[in-house]
Design a protein around this motif. Structure first.
Motif, short mmCIF file in Angstrom:
data_model
loop_
_atom_site.label_atom_id
_atom_site.label_comp_id
_atom_site.label_asym_id
_atom_site.label_seq_id
_atom_site.Cartn_x
_atom_site.Cartn_y
_atom_site.Cartn_z
N ARG A 297 0.82 -1.20 0.00
CA ARG A 297 0.00 0.00 0.00
C ARG A 297 0.86 1.26 0.00
NH1 ARG A 297 0.75 2.57 3.96
NH2 ARG A 297 -0.20 1.29 5.58
N GLU A 298 0.54 2.15 -0.94
CA GLU A 298 1.18 3.47 -0.96
C GLU A 298 0.35 4.46 -0.17
OE1 GLU A 298 3.88 4.88 -4.46
OE2 GLU A 298 1.94 4.31 -5.28
N ARG A 299 -0.96 4.46 -0.43
CA ARG A 299 -1.85 5.38 0.28
C ARG A 299 -3.30 4.95 0.08
NH1 ARG A 299 -0.57 7.69 -4.54
NH2 ARG A 299 -2.19 8.79 -5.72
N LEU A 300 -4.15 5.42 0.99
CA LEU A 300 -5.59 5.25 0.88
C LEU A 300 -6.21 6.63 0.69
CD1 LEU A 300 -6.38 2.69 3.75
CD2 LEU A 300 -6.74 2.31 1.31
N VAL A 301 -7.13 6.75 -0.24
CA VAL A 301 -7.80 8.03 -0.51
C VAL A 301 -9.30 7.81 -0.42
CG1 VAL A 301 -8.18 9.90 -2.14
CG2 VAL A 301 -5.94 8.78 -2.01
N LYS A 302 -9.93 8.47 0.56
CA LYS A 302 -11.37 8.35 0.75
C LYS A 302 -12.07 9.51 0.07
CE LYS A 302 -14.87 7.51 4.29
NZ LYS A 302 -15.13 7.27 5.72
N PHE A 303 -12.89 9.17 -0.93
CA PHE A 303 -13.62 10.19 -1.67
C PHE A 303 -14.99 10.46 -1.06
CE2 PHE A 303 -10.52 8.77 -4.80
CZ PHE A 303 -10.10 9.97 -5.33
N THR A 304 -15.70 9.41 -0.71
CA THR A 304 -17.01 9.54 -0.09
C THR A 304 -17.11 8.51 1.02
OG1 THR A 304 -18.13 7.93 -1.51
CG2 THR A 304 -18.01 10.20 -2.31
N GLU A 305 -18.27 8.51 1.69
CA GLU A 305 -18.49 7.54 2.77
C GLU A 305 -18.42 6.11 2.25
OE1 GLU A 305 -21.97 6.37 6.04
OE2 GLU A 305 -22.28 8.01 4.63
N PHE A 306 -18.75 5.93 0.95
CA PHE A 306 -18.84 4.59 0.40
C PHE A 306 -17.77 4.29 -0.65
CE2 PHE A 306 -23.38 6.02 1.04
CZ PHE A 306 -23.47 5.50 2.32
N PHE A 307 -16.82 5.20 -0.86
CA PHE A 307 -15.87 5.01 -1.95
C PHE A 307 -14.47 5.39 -1.50
CE2 PHE A 307 -13.79 6.07 -5.99
CZ PHE A 307 -14.15 4.97 -6.76
N THR A 308 -13.60 4.39 -1.35
CA THR A 308 -12.21 4.60 -0.94
C THR A 308 -11.28 3.88 -1.91
OG1 THR A 308 -12.83 4.74 1.40
CG2 THR A 308 -10.52 4.31 0.90
N LEU A 309 -10.29 4.60 -2.42
CA LEU A 309 -9.33 4.01 -3.35
C LEU A 309 -8.09 3.54 -2.61
CD1 LEU A 309 -9.32 6.27 -6.55
CD2 LEU A 309 -10.01 3.88 -6.37
N TRP A 310 -7.58 2.40 -3.05
CA TRP A 310 -6.36 1.81 -2.51
C TRP A 310 -5.30 1.89 -3.60
CZ3 TRP A 310 -2.80 -2.15 -3.21
CH2 TRP A 310 -2.09 -2.60 -2.08
N TYR A 311 -4.23 2.64 -3.34
CA TYR A 311 -3.13 2.76 -4.30
C TYR A 311 -1.99 1.85 -3.84
CZ TYR A 311 -5.39 6.88 -6.33
OH TYR A 311 -6.27 7.73 -6.94
N GLY A 312 -1.50 1.02 -4.75
CA GLY A 312 -0.43 0.10 -4.39
C GLY A 312 0.69 0.10 -5.41
N GLN A 313 1.80 -0.51 -5.04
CA GLN A 313 2.95 -0.62 -5.93
C GLN A 313 3.63 -1.97 -5.72
OE1 GLN A 313 6.24 1.98 -5.08
NE2 GLN A 313 6.18 1.64 -2.89
N LEU A 314 4.20 -2.46 -6.80
CA LEU A 314 4.97 -3.70 -6.78
C LEU A 314 6.38 -3.38 -7.27
CD1 LEU A 314 5.20 -6.83 -6.52
CD2 LEU A 314 4.47 -6.94 -8.92
N LYS A 315 7.36 -3.50 -6.40
CA LYS A 315 8.75 -3.22 -6.78
C LYS A 315 9.31 -4.45 -7.49
CE LYS A 315 9.44 -0.20 -2.77
NZ LYS A 315 10.19 0.00 -1.49
N LEU A 316 9.64 -4.27 -8.77
CA LEU A 316 10.09 -5.40 -9.58
C LEU A 316 11.51 -5.82 -9.25
CD1 LEU A 316 8.59 -4.28 -13.01
CD2 LEU A 316 7.68 -5.98 -11.41
N ASN A 317 12.29 -4.90 -8.69
CA ASN A 317 13.67 -5.22 -8.33
C ASN A 317 13.86 -5.19 -6.81
OD1 ASN A 317 14.47 -5.37 -11.11
ND2 ASN A 317 14.51 -3.12 -11.16
N ALA A 318 12.83 -5.59 -6.11
CA ALA A 318 12.89 -5.55 -4.65
C ALA A 318 13.95 -6.51 -4.12
CB ALA A 318 11.52 -5.93 -4.08
N THR A 319 14.60 -6.09 -3.07
CA THR A 319 15.59 -6.94 -2.43
C THR A 319 14.89 -8.00 -1.59
OG1 THR A 319 15.70 -5.52 -0.47
CG2 THR A 319 17.18 -4.99 -2.30
#
Length: 341
Positions: A297-319
């Motif tokens: 998870r990078e961040r959560l953004v709540k737009f309304t009481e019923f609508f929240t976006l989940w932003y994520g990332q996958l590091k392709l060269n992660a250690t």
């Protein structure tokens, strides 16, 4: 029963369009239904709906009882009902009479008014729930229509042409390229099928080269009402996971996992360092899959009481250490969005 080893991932073709759109639309509709179910079943939301219904009921009952009290008062004074409604002083006097107030209380406690109040409460509650459902369905339709106007309008042009469609428009009338350097489009779109039935689409996924589509993303950013100055230029090392959907008839066969692995391998091969995504927390099955696949998870953004976006990332060269940290945080990510008690 379908054998998992018989599932194959191949590039999208124009012949797949109808099946792909059907799969995506069914996915959007299912998510929409779940948002509605989560909305009406959520404890605080249910209490909110009930509180509003009771408030509306009391207001309507008070209005009815007030009119009844005013009518009784005018009967004693010999005035007509129409005249009283036009005379606010008479209305005030009627409400201030102790006998009238007592009458109002008595009217309110009558079984007929109790039944009326219960009926109004039920009707208001049903109307509130239906309005939520209708709004949810309308939003789903609008979202899907927006997708058809964006990348799904021409999947081949958006995801499979060597050069971004926007950059191709930078040619002048003689056919020569303008001063703008064309950006190679590394986007891709895949479908899952059966080895024995390659024409049958089980699911789909796309890799969006966001740097190649910067102009399109800027246009979308402006259409949404945001100033161009707040637009962040995409990195050439970022790719976005989009349009992951599995047909309801072929779920729980590992199709989504195969699609995501294909996307990950291709992204690494093409030089991307990170895969990003955004999804709603209501897409519970998909979100669990993303997190367990390695997205953090990078961040959560709540737009309304019923609508929240989940932003994520996958590091392709992660250690190895970063991969372990992501695994340790999986339970935390799931708990944050209510998917783990």
């Amino acid at each position: 029963m379908i054998d998992k080893s018989a599932i194959r991932i191949r590039p999208y073709t124009e012949a797949d369009r109808d099946q792909v759109l059907e799969t995506l639309f069914l996915g959007f509709t299912t998510v929409g239904d779940r948002i509605f179910q989560k909305t009406v079943r959520h404890r605080t939301t249910a209490l909110s709906i009930l509180a509003k219904s009771l408030t509306y009921t009391l207001v309507l009952e008070l209005l009815l009882v007030t009119l009844s009290a005013v009518n009784n008062s005018t009967t004693r004074t010999g005035k007509g009902a129409g005249g009283v409604l036009e005379d606010f002083r008479t209305l005030q006097e009627a409400l201030m009479e102790p006998t009238t107030i007592q009458g109002m209380v008595g009217q309110f406690l009558k079984p007929s008014f109790i039944l009326l109040g219960a009926g109004i409460t039920v009707l208001v509650t049903l109307a509130t729930v239906y309005s939520i459902y209708s709004s949810n369905q309308k939003d789903t339709q609008i979202y899907f229509q927006g997708c058809l106007e964006e990348d799904l309008g021409d999947i081949v042009a958006y995801y499979q042409k060597d050069v971004s469609p926007v950059e191709k428009q930078d040619k002048d009338k003689t056919g020569n390229r303008s001063a703008t350097t064309p950006k190679k489009n590394r986007s891709q779109f895949w479908v899952a099928c059966l080895e024995s039935h390659p024409q049958l689409v089980l699911g789909c996924i796309s890799l969006d080269d966001v740097a190649a589509h910067a102009e399109s993303l800027l246009s979308k950013h402006i259409k949404q009402g945001s100033p161009a100055s707040t637009f962040e230029q995409p990195s050439e090392f970022d790719a976005e996971l989009r349009r992951l959907s599995v047909h309801p008839n072929y779920r729980r066969l590992g199709v989504a996992k195969l699609l995501m692995q294909t996307l990950k391998d291709s992204a690494k091969k093409q030089g991307f360092k990170r895969v990003i995504l955004s999804t709603t927390i209501h897409q519970s099955e998909a979100l669990v899959g993303y997190i367990r696949f390695g997205f953090e998870r990078e961040r959560l953004v709540k737009f309304t009481e019923f609508f929240t976006l989940w932003y994520g990332q996958l590091k392709l060269n992660a250690t190895a250490k970063e991969i372990e940290e992501q695994k340790d945080n999986q339970a935390l990510y799931l708990k944050e969005v209510g998917l783990l008690n």
